[in-house]
Design a protein around this motif. Structure first.
Motif, short mmCIF file in Angstrom:
data_model
loop_
_atom_site.label_atom_id
_atom_site.label_comp_id
_atom_site.label_asym_id
_atom_site.label_seq_id
_atom_site.Cartn_x
_atom_site.Cartn_y
_atom_site.Cartn_z
N LEU A 24 -2.57 5.54 -0.52
CA LEU A 24 -1.25 6.15 -0.50
C LEU A 24 -1.29 7.45 0.28
CD1 LEU A 24 1.58 5.68 -1.70
CD2 LEU A 24 0.91 7.17 -3.59
N PRO A 25 -0.56 7.55 1.39
CA PRO A 25 -0.58 8.78 2.17
C PRO A 25 0.31 9.84 1.55
CG PRO A 25 0.93 7.23 3.16
CD PRO A 25 0.30 6.52 1.99
N ARG A 26 0.02 11.11 1.81
CA ARG A 26 0.88 12.17 1.33
C ARG A 26 1.97 12.50 2.34
NH1 ARG A 26 -2.40 16.34 0.61
NH2 ARG A 26 -1.44 18.05 1.72
N ARG A 32 3.71 18.25 -1.68
CA ARG A 32 4.59 17.13 -1.99
C ARG A 32 4.27 15.90 -1.15
NH1 ARG A 32 10.36 20.17 -3.07
NH2 ARG A 32 10.86 18.23 -4.15
N HIS A 33 4.72 14.77 -1.66
CA HIS A 33 4.70 13.51 -0.92
C HIS A 33 5.91 13.53 0.01
CE1 HIS A 33 4.65 8.80 -1.29
NE2 HIS A 33 4.51 9.21 -0.05
N VAL A 34 5.69 13.42 1.33
CA VAL A 34 6.75 13.58 2.31
C VAL A 34 6.81 12.37 3.23
CG1 VAL A 34 7.62 14.98 4.23
CG2 VAL A 34 6.49 16.09 2.29
N VAL A 35 8.03 11.85 3.43
CA VAL A 35 8.29 10.85 4.45
C VAL A 35 9.41 11.40 5.32
CG1 VAL A 35 9.07 8.51 4.97
CG2 VAL A 35 7.59 8.92 3.00
N ALA A 87 0.83 -1.21 0.00
CA ALA A 87 0.00 0.00 0.00
C ALA A 87 0.86 1.25 0.00
CB ALA A 87 -0.94 -0.01 1.21
N ALA A 88 2.00 1.21 0.72
CA ALA A 88 2.89 2.36 0.75
C ALA A 88 3.50 2.63 -0.62
CB ALA A 88 4.01 2.13 1.77
N ALA A 89 3.60 1.60 -1.45
CA ALA A 89 4.14 1.75 -2.81
C ALA A 89 3.05 2.04 -3.83
CB ALA A 89 4.91 0.49 -3.21
N GLY A 90 1.80 2.14 -3.38
CA GLY A 90 0.69 2.36 -4.30
C GLY A 90 0.33 1.11 -5.07
N ALA A 91 0.53 -0.06 -4.47
CA ALA A 91 0.26 -1.34 -5.11
C ALA A 91 -0.58 -2.21 -4.18
CB ALA A 91 1.55 -2.05 -5.47
N ARG A 92 -1.01 -3.36 -4.66
CA ARG A 92 -1.78 -4.28 -3.84
C ARG A 92 -1.51 -5.71 -4.30
NH1 ARG A 92 -7.77 -5.17 -5.84
NH2 ARG A 92 -7.62 -4.69 -8.07
#
Length: 422
Positions: free
Chosen positions: A244-246, A369-372, A220-225
């Motif tokens: 997918l979280p931002r 932006r997408h931030v980690v 899910a974190a990679a935008g996949a399942r």
């Protein structure tokens, strides 16, 4: 186009035969997976899973209508079991294309590893990309000229009237080794072959990742399942709400795996900007070794910025940001506001630090932006012996709390295990 996943596992399956690891022991029920095999519209079979006829029957399908069986694995791949009545499996040469009497068109894509990838276009125009384990498209996907002649096979014939130059939009569904080659997914995103509307399915799943919640969390974190063996999907149908979280905050103690977890969450995205807040320390060999370790495991396509000036980065549009880490940002900021001196702290250092933290949190709240971000979790028992140490502990706890308030996902890493807090 209808797609049935007869198997979704690695070539040896999951659990692996005679393997006694904890991950294989936990792979049961819907998390048990046969070798990956895809049935497209009941007429095209991509790769063979052990007992394909039985696997199809369990999925409510039949192999009686299959007119073409294509192989993607390297020539020295797993042994094949070809049931009676199925066409002989073939491999389409790279950059060549075949057309089936069913109306499907299949193009073989060159890869950066042994094996063959396939682009399948259905009679309805829907498009599927399928890649073998451990492989990514060589160069730019979809931009390589087609071969001089058609591949041969049951019901195959030449097809040359489709545009060849450039990436002609995103696929409807991409089926690949997300866990083994997240950079392949990043490359597809970079060239527009994977978009927000693309359903990304993970296959070739082995025992490198624990099955169950941890597997699905990482995907899910990679935008996949991932789906269970036997699942039938309609290509182009909505895959459900995205997860997918931002903004994500990853907390943890020393050597807990927090940085690795943060890097893993962005490995499937292109052009990541790695923001190193610690800078370089030429007089500290141990620090240099730590920095080198981080650099070596980051993808070569990532760009590094050594800075603590985070607000402008958060305010600008651009690729994802990985901030490692907030505790070093706080250390540098406390240096700048002279927060270590008790007298200066009382005379204005506390106010100046609060203003800096508020500005950072506000920038995170509005960032496009997408931030980690990574931060240390301290103060779980030991009380620092000095006022300055206690001050840093308290301020880091406050910073982590305020930063977490603005994040969709918050994780705590313990002994290499990421525990979702939100």
């Amino acid at each position: 186009m209808e797609l049935t996943l007869l198997g979704t596992g690695a070539p040896a399956g999951l659990p692996e035969p005679d393997c006694r690891c904890a991950r294989c022991a936990a792979a049961s029920g819907p998390e048990a997976r046969a070798a990956t095999s895809l049935l497209v519209d009941g007429t095209l079979l991509l790769d063979l899973t052990p007992g394909p006829a039985l696997a199809a029957a369990r999925a409510g399908q039949s192999l009686g209508g299959v007119r073409q069986v294509l192989l993607s694995h390297p020539h020295d791949g797993p042994a094949l079991e070809v049931p009676a009545g199925l066409p002989s499996p073939v491999r389409v040469p790279d950059r060549q294309e075949l057309a089936l009497i069913s109306g499907h068109r299949v193009r073989a894509l060159a890869l950066d590893a042994p094996g063959t990838g396939y682009r399948v276009t259905g009679p309805d125009g829907r498009r599927l990309l399928y890649l073998p384990p451990g492989a990514a498209p060589a160069g730019t996907p979809l931009s390589t000229p087609v071969g001089t002649g058609p591949a041969t096979g049951s019901g195959a014939g030449p097809h040359t009237d489709e545009p060849r130059d450039g990436v002609d939009g995103p696929y409807d569904v991409v089926v690949l080794d997300v866990l083994g080659r997240p950079d392949a997914l990043a490359r597809l995103r970079e060239v527009g072959a994977v978009a927000a509307t693309t359903d990304v399915l993970a296959v070739h799943i082995g025992h490198d990742v624990p099955p169950g919640p941890e597997l699905h969390r990482r995907l899910a974190a990679a935008g996949a399942r991932a789906v269970p063996d036997g699942t039938t999907l309609t290509v182009g149908a909505p895959a459900g709400p995205g997860t997918l979280p931002r903004r994500t905050l990853v907390l943890g103690g020393a050597r807990s795996g927090k940085s690795l977890e943060a890097e893993r969450r962005l490995a499937a995205f292109p052009g990541v900007v790695y923001v190193a807040t610690g800078g370089s320390r030429d007089d500290d060999p141990d620090w240099g070794a730590r920095v080198a370790e981080h650099r070596e495991r980051r993808p070569a396509t990532w760009r590094t910025e050594e800075t603590c000036d985070l607000v402008p980065l958060l305010d600008s549009d651009g690729p994802p940001l990985l901030i490692d880490c907030l505790s070093l940002w706080l250390t540098r900021t406390m240096d700048e506001v002279e927060a270590w001196d008790d007298t200066l702290w009382e005379r204005g250092g506390a106010t100046a630090l609060a203003e800096r933290v508020s500005a950072l949190v506000a920038a995170l709240r509005r960032t496009p932006r997408h931030v980690v971000a990574v931060s240390n979790e301290v103060g779980s028992g030991v009380v620092p012996a000095t006022p300055a140490g206690r001050r840093f502990r308290d301020e880091l706890g406050r910073l982590n709390s305020r930063f977490a308030d603005e994040c969709e996902h918050v994780l705590l890493t313990v002994a290499g295990v990421a525990l979702p807090l939100r």
